[in-house]
Design a protein around this motif. Structure first.
Motif, PDB file in Angstrom:
ATOM      1  N   VAL A   9      49.597  43.327  40.787  1.00  0.00           N
ATOM      2  CA  VAL A   9      48.361  44.096  40.627  1.00  0.00           C
ATOM      3  C   VAL A   9      48.663  45.175  39.600  1.00  0.00           C
ATOM      4  O   VAL A   9      49.631  45.926  39.744  1.00  0.00           O
ATOM      5  N   HIS A  10      47.846  45.233  38.554  1.00  0.00           N
ATOM      6  CA  HIS A  10      48.081  46.211  37.487  1.00  0.00           C
ATOM      7  C   HIS A  10      46.774  46.889  37.111  1.00  0.00           C
ATOM      8  O   HIS A  10      45.767  46.214  36.879  1.00  0.00           O
ATOM      9  N   TYR A  11      46.788  48.216  37.061  1.00  0.00           N
ATOM     10  CA  TYR A  11      45.614  48.979  36.645  1.00  0.00           C
ATOM     11  C   TYR A  11      45.740  49.310  35.168  1.00  0.00           C
ATOM     12  O   TYR A  11      46.675  49.985  34.753  1.00  0.00           O
ATOM     13  N   HIS A  12      44.807  48.831  34.386  1.00  0.00           N
ATOM     14  CA  HIS A  12      44.727  49.146  32.962  1.00  0.00           C
ATOM     15  C   HIS A  12      43.830  50.377  32.827  1.00  0.00           C
ATOM     16  O   HIS A  12      42.603  50.254  32.777  1.00  0.00           O
ATOM     17  N   LYS A  13      44.459  51.544  32.838  1.00  0.00           N
ATOM     18  CA  LYS A  13      43.728  52.808  32.881  1.00  0.00           C
ATOM     19  C   LYS A  13      42.776  52.971  31.693  1.00  0.00           C
ATOM     20  O   LYS A  13      41.626  53.381  31.871  1.00  0.00           O
ATOM     21  N   GLN A  14      43.248  52.674  30.499  1.00  0.00           N
ATOM     22  CA  GLN A  14      42.431  52.849  29.297  1.00  0.00           C
ATOM     23  C   GLN A  14      41.156  52.001  29.361  1.00  0.00           C
ATOM     24  O   GLN A  14      40.074  52.456  29.011  1.00  0.00           O
ATOM     25  N   ASP A  15      41.287  50.761  29.814  1.00  0.00           N
ATOM     26  CA  ASP A  15      40.144  49.848  29.901  1.00  0.00           C
ATOM     27  C   ASP A  15      39.377  49.969  31.219  1.00  0.00           C
ATOM     28  O   ASP A  15      38.332  49.348  31.382  1.00  0.00           O
ATOM     29  N   ARG A  16      39.949  50.729  32.166  1.00  0.00           N
ATOM     30  CA  ARG A  16      39.379  50.870  33.505  1.00  0.00           C
ATOM     31  C   ARG A  16      39.141  49.484  34.131  1.00  0.00           C
ATOM     32  O   ARG A  16      38.058  49.159  34.578  1.00  0.00           O
ATOM     33  N   HIS A  28      43.148  37.616  36.527  1.00  0.00           N
ATOM     34  CA  HIS A  28      41.752  38.037  36.417  1.00  0.00           C
ATOM     35  C   HIS A  28      41.702  39.552  36.318  1.00  0.00           C
ATOM     36  O   HIS A  28      42.441  40.250  37.020  1.00  0.00           O
ATOM     37  N   ARG A  29      40.798  40.035  35.453  1.00  0.00           N
ATOM     38  CA  ARG A  29      40.595  41.474  35.308  1.00  0.00           C
ATOM     39  C   ARG A  29      39.184  41.816  35.782  1.00  0.00           C
ATOM     40  O   ARG A  29      38.218  41.188  35.361  1.00  0.00           O
ATOM     41  N   LEU A  30      39.115  42.796  36.680  1.00  0.00           N
ATOM     42  CA  LEU A  30      37.831  43.268  37.212  1.00  0.00           C
ATOM     43  C   LEU A  30      37.641  44.720  36.799  1.00  0.00           C
ATOM     44  O   LEU A  30      38.553  45.540  36.968  1.00  0.00           O
ATOM     45  N   SER A  31      36.469  45.042  36.298  1.00  0.00           N
ATOM     46  CA  SER A  31      36.221  46.429  35.916  1.00  0.00           C
ATOM     47  C   SER A  31      36.175  47.298  37.172  1.00  0.00           C
ATOM     48  O   SER A  31      35.751  46.856  38.248  1.00  0.00           O
ATOM     49  N   VAL A  32      36.609  48.526  37.025  1.00  0.00           N
ATOM     50  CA  VAL A  32      36.588  49.458  38.149  1.00  0.00           C
ATOM     51  C   VAL A  32      35.139  49.730  38.556  1.00  0.00           C
ATOM     52  O   VAL A  32      34.834  49.868  39.741  1.00  0.00           O
ATOM     53  N   GLU A  33      34.246  49.772  37.585  1.00  0.00           N
ATOM     54  CA  GLU A  33      32.822  49.957  37.908  1.00  0.00           C
ATOM     55  C   GLU A  33      32.345  48.837  38.833  1.00  0.00           C
ATOM     56  O   GLU A  33      31.668  49.094  39.836  1.00  0.00           O
ATOM     57  N   TYR A  34      32.681  47.597  38.522  1.00  0.00           N
ATOM     58  CA  TYR A  34      32.303  46.456  39.354  1.00  0.00           C
ATOM     59  C   TYR A  34      32.881  46.603  40.761  1.00  0.00           C
ATOM     60  O   TYR A  34      32.174  46.415  41.760  1.00  0.00           O
ATOM     61  N   LEU A  35      34.147  46.965  40.845  1.00  0.00           N
ATOM     62  CA  LEU A  35      34.775  47.151  42.154  1.00  0.00           C
ATOM     63  C   LEU A  35      34.101  48.288  42.929  1.00  0.00           C
ATOM     64  O   LEU A  35      33.922  48.194  44.144  1.00  0.00           O
ATOM     65  N   ARG A  36      33.726  49.344  42.227  1.00  0.00           N
ATOM     66  CA  ARG A  36      33.106  50.501  42.896  1.00  0.00           C
ATOM     67  C   ARG A  36      31.715  50.162  43.430  1.00  0.00           C
ATOM     68  O   ARG A  36      31.380  50.486  44.559  1.00  0.00           O
TER      69      ARG A  36
END
Length: 127
Positions: A9-16, A28-36
């Motif tokens: 599990v990796h958080y890409h801070k710049q791309d959120r 798979h990459r999920l946006s933090v907005e989508y998760l929120r």
């Protein structure tokens, strides 16, 4: 059938974006907005199908912290203060599998409500 468990599990801070990597290299990459906006918490989902709260103004939300809960879930600590709800491996994989449909439905509900992904007022963040 249970969902696969991520090996990384990796958080890409710049791309959120939160990246989940599985055995065999599937990633798979999920946006933090989508998760929120799809938080499994009762605060967001409510206590029944008709009591969900539409999340607005979350376009720029990020993660303050990520912690693993046992061997079955992640707890995401969002920088807007939201940190309730556990993201089980099954729920995360479901979000991956239904991302396009979920997102289209979310945008439709925002439009119907006359709401926006953009935050209201001045955004203040502590570093």
């Amino acid at each position: 059938m249970s969902a696969p468990i991520p090996t990384k599990v990796h958080y890409h801070k710049q791309d959120r974006e939160l990246e989940l990597t599985y055995a065999g290299g599937e990633s798979h990459r999920l946006s933090v907005e989508y998760l929120r906006v799809f938080s499994p918490s009762a605060e967001v989902r409510g206590h029944g199908p008709d009591s969900a709260t539409l999340q607005v103004g979350k376009k720029h939300v990020g993660l303050a912290n990520i912690s693993q809960t046992g061997r079955y879930a992640l707890k995401l600590h969002f920088d807007d203060g939201h940190d309730s709800g556990l993201y089980s491996w099954d729920y995360l994989y479901d979000l991956i599998q239904h991302r396009e449909t979920n997102w289209a439905d979310y945008l439709r509900r925002l439009e119907q409500a006359g709401a926006s992904r953009e935050p209201l007022g001045i955004e203040i963040k502590q570093l």
